[in-house]
Design an enzyme around this catalytic site. Structure first.
Site, PDB file in Angstrom:
ATOM      1  N   SER A  51      86.600-107.787 -35.426  1.00  0.00           N
ATOM      2  CA  SER A  51      86.302-107.383 -34.053  1.00  0.00           C
ATOM      3  C   SER A  51      85.057-106.509 -34.107  1.00  0.00           C
ATOM      4  O   SER A  51      84.081-106.825 -34.802  1.00  0.00           O
ATOM      5  CB  SER A  51      87.513-106.661 -33.473  1.00  0.00           C
ATOM      6  OG  SER A  51      87.264-106.174 -32.191  1.00  0.00           O
TER       7      SER A  51
ATOM      8  N   SER B  48      77.720-116.830 -45.120  1.00  0.00           N
ATOM      9  CA  SER B  48      76.342-117.074 -45.593  1.00  0.00           C
ATOM     10  C   SER B  48      75.495-115.809 -45.546  1.00  0.00           C
ATOM     11  O   SER B  48      74.449-115.746 -46.186  1.00  0.00           O
ATOM     12  CB  SER B  48      75.684-118.157 -44.721  1.00  0.00           C
ATOM     13  OG  SER B  48      75.601-117.706 -43.381  1.00  0.00           O
ATOM     14  N   SER B  49      75.906-114.819 -44.773  1.00  0.00           N
ATOM     15  CA  SER B  49      75.065-113.624 -44.623  1.00  0.00           C
ATOM     16  C   SER B  49      75.926-112.434 -44.202  1.00  0.00           C
ATOM     17  O   SER B  49      77.119-112.582 -43.907  1.00  0.00           O
ATOM     18  CB  SER B  49      73.978-113.881 -43.564  1.00  0.00           C
ATOM     19  OG  SER B  49      74.593-114.107 -42.305  1.00  0.00           O
ATOM     20  N   GLY B  50      75.272-111.260 -44.185  1.00  0.00           N
ATOM     21  CA  GLY B  50      75.879-110.056 -43.597  1.00  0.00           C
ATOM     22  C   GLY B  50      77.259-109.699 -44.120  1.00  0.00           C
ATOM     23  O   GLY B  50      77.517-109.721 -45.326  1.00  0.00           O
TER      24      GLY B  50
ATOM     25  N   THR C 200      72.808-105.879 -40.706  1.00  0.00           N
ATOM     26  CA  THR C 200      72.798-107.312 -41.019  1.00  0.00           C
ATOM     27  C   THR C 200      71.713-107.958 -40.151  1.00  0.00           C
ATOM     28  O   THR C 200      71.004-107.265 -39.419  1.00  0.00           O
ATOM     29  CB  THR C 200      74.156-107.975 -40.674  1.00  0.00           C
ATOM     30  OG1 THR C 200      74.291-107.998 -39.242  1.00  0.00           O
ATOM     31  CG2 THR C 200      75.332-107.233 -41.276  1.00  0.00           C
TER      32      THR C 200
ATOM     33  N   TYR D 199      79.378-110.307 -25.012  1.00  0.00           N
ATOM     34  CA  TYR D 199      79.802-110.015 -26.394  1.00  0.00           C
ATOM     35  C   TYR D 199      80.981-109.030 -26.375  1.00  0.00           C
ATOM     36  O   TYR D 199      81.985-109.225 -27.062  1.00  0.00           O
ATOM     37  CB  TYR D 199      78.631-109.444 -27.194  1.00  0.00           C
ATOM     38  CG  TYR D 199      79.004-109.031 -28.601  1.00  0.00           C
ATOM     39  CD1 TYR D 199      79.352-109.988 -29.554  1.00  0.00           C
ATOM     40  CD2 TYR D 199      79.034-107.690 -28.971  1.00  0.00           C
ATOM     41  CE1 TYR D 199      79.710-109.610 -30.847  1.00  0.00           C
ATOM     42  CE2 TYR D 199      79.388-107.307 -30.258  1.00  0.00           C
ATOM     43  CZ  TYR D 199      79.718-108.273 -31.189  1.00  0.00           C
ATOM     44  OH  TYR D 199      80.076-107.893 -32.463  1.00  0.00           O
TER      45      TYR D 199
ATOM     46  N   ALA E 102      83.021-108.572 -23.935  1.00  0.00           N
ATOM     47  CA  ALA E 102      84.181-109.295 -23.389  1.00  0.00           C
ATOM     48  C   ALA E 102      84.850-110.121 -24.489  1.00  0.00           C
ATOM     49  O   ALA E 102      86.081-110.168 -24.592  1.00  0.00           O
ATOM     50  CB  ALA E 102      83.734-110.195 -22.239  1.00  0.00           C
ATOM     51  N   SER E 103      84.030-110.759 -25.326  1.00  0.00           N
ATOM     52  CA  SER E 103      84.601-111.614 -26.379  1.00  0.00           C
ATOM     53  C   SER E 103      85.398-110.784 -27.384  1.00  0.00           C
ATOM     54  O   SER E 103      86.467-111.200 -27.832  1.00  0.00           O
ATOM     55  CB  SER E 103      83.496-112.410 -27.092  1.00  0.00           C
ATOM     56  OG  SER E 103      82.730-111.590 -27.967  1.00  0.00           O
ATOM     57  N   LYS E 104      84.902-109.594 -27.717  1.00  0.00           N
ATOM     58  CA  LYS E 104      85.615-108.780 -28.711  1.00  0.00           C
ATOM     59  C   LYS E 104      86.854-108.113 -28.091  1.00  0.00           C
ATOM     60  O   LYS E 104      87.861-107.927 -28.774  1.00  0.00           O
ATOM     61  CB  LYS E 104      84.666-107.745 -29.330  1.00  0.00           C
ATOM     62  CG  LYS E 104      83.560-108.374 -30.188  1.00  0.00           C
ATOM     63  CD  LYS E 104      84.094-109.177 -31.379  1.00  0.00           C
ATOM     64  CE  LYS E 104      83.000-109.676 -32.302  1.00  0.00           C
ATOM     65  NZ  LYS E 104      83.519-110.484 -33.438  1.00  0.00           N
TER      66      LYS E 104
END
Ligand SMILES: NC(=O)c1ccc[n+]([C@@H]2O[C@H](COP(=O)([O-])OP(=O)(O)OC[C@H]3O[C@@H](n4cnc5c(N)ncnc54)[C@H](OP(=O)(O)O)[C@@H]3O)[C@@H](O)[C@H]2O)c1
Length: 271
Positions: A132, A14-16, A181, A146, A148-150
């Protein structure tokens, strides 16, 4: 009925970055299904349709993948782009907030991969591109969950790629640097601030504003995603943009102590 065109599913279109990826994949000859949590707000065009998807819901993931397979009879490419950020000192975020970031950025990708892999293995081919970040390679204070998630996404993708390669499926990573974005607006932020982090918070805001103002165009990232989708002999990792290429190289070649010092200098951290 199975369509002759290859079919790509792009989450968060939807974006970016996801929006640009969807358009570029249509131009590259794909039938593209993009997703949003509110697909009714988006307009379909030749080669591009939309479906509702919340990657934090098992039922939503199952329904979206069934929608693609039911409509086109095939699914060749999955771009796991949907993601949310976090801003704030680690101890300022609640466990519920941390869980939300992990649920979208990590478990969301796992849900999607588990839903498409049986079909990709059965058809003997498939490409999964996981978006990533340089945050998957290096630390960033005040973005810990964030980051950690990547980092988790990096390890997961590389491991699964070894499992599925012999079935004609590849899992690859695209690692953008700062990109212009609306990502910042959707970041999880602390409800309660801790005074001890006030100075760091101020610096972090400046560092982020500076890097965002110099951010890459989403089209730069989208071009790299198309390369990652179409390469006949894909690499595991595709840094996207000049900053990402530089950070990726520095991470590999700069000694750990020097790298550590540089992170503290950039973020103007004491000690
Ligand atoms: N911008 C950057 O500087 C940057 C740098 C490196 C990596 N990245 C990564 O690039 C990806 C795209 O980010 P962006 O910068 O393009 O941000 P963005 O414009 O905020 O786009 C994020 C997309 O994710 C979707 N999304 C959010 N939560 C979702 C959920 N629970 N289920 C399904 N979709 C969800 C949103 O769709 P709806 O709201 O319509 O559902 C939106 O389309 C992310 O994975 C991000 O980590 C961004």
């Amino acid at each position: 009925m199975t369509t002759q065109q290859p079919v790509a599913l792009v989450t968060g279109a939807s974006s970016g970055i996801g929006k640009e990826v969807a358009v570029r994949l249509v131009e590259a000859g794909f039938q593209v299904v993009g997703t949003s949590r509110d697909a009714s707000a988006l307009t379909a065009r030749e080669g591009l349709t939309f479906v509702d998807l919340d990657v934090s819901s098992d039922a939503s993931v199952t329904a979206a993948v069934e929608h693609v397979l039911g409509g086109f009879g095939r699914l060749d490419v999955l771009v796991n782009n949907a993601g949310i950020g976090s801003a704030g000192a680690a101890e300022e975020l609640s466990v519920a907030q941390d869980r939300k970031v992990i649920d979208v950025n990590v478990i969301g990708v796992i849900r999607m991969m588990n839903a498409v892999l049986p079909h990709m293995r059965a058809q003997g081919r498939g490409r999964i591109v996981n978006i990533s970040s340089v945050a998957g390679l290096v630390p960033q204070p005040h973005m810990a969950v964030y980051v950690a998630s990547k980092h988790a996404l990096e390890g997961y993708s590389e491991s699964v790629d070894h499992e599925v390669r012999e079935y004609g499926v590849r899992v690859v990573l695209v690692e953008p640097g700062p990109t212009s974005t609306t990502f910042d607006a959707a970041m999880v932020r602390p409800d309660v601030l801790i005074a001890a982090y006030a100075q760091q918070r101020e610096t972090f805001a400046e560092v982020m504003a500076d890097s965002t103002s110099k951010g890459d165009d989403p089209a730069t990232v989208a071009k790299v995603v198309v390369a990652a989708v179409t390469d006949s002999n894909p690499r595991l990792r595709y840094p996207a943009g000049a900053t990402a290429r530089r950070v990726s190289a520095l991470r590999r070649y700069v000694p750990a102590r020097v790298f550590d010092k540089q992170i503290r200098k950039i973020n103007r951290l004491a000690g």
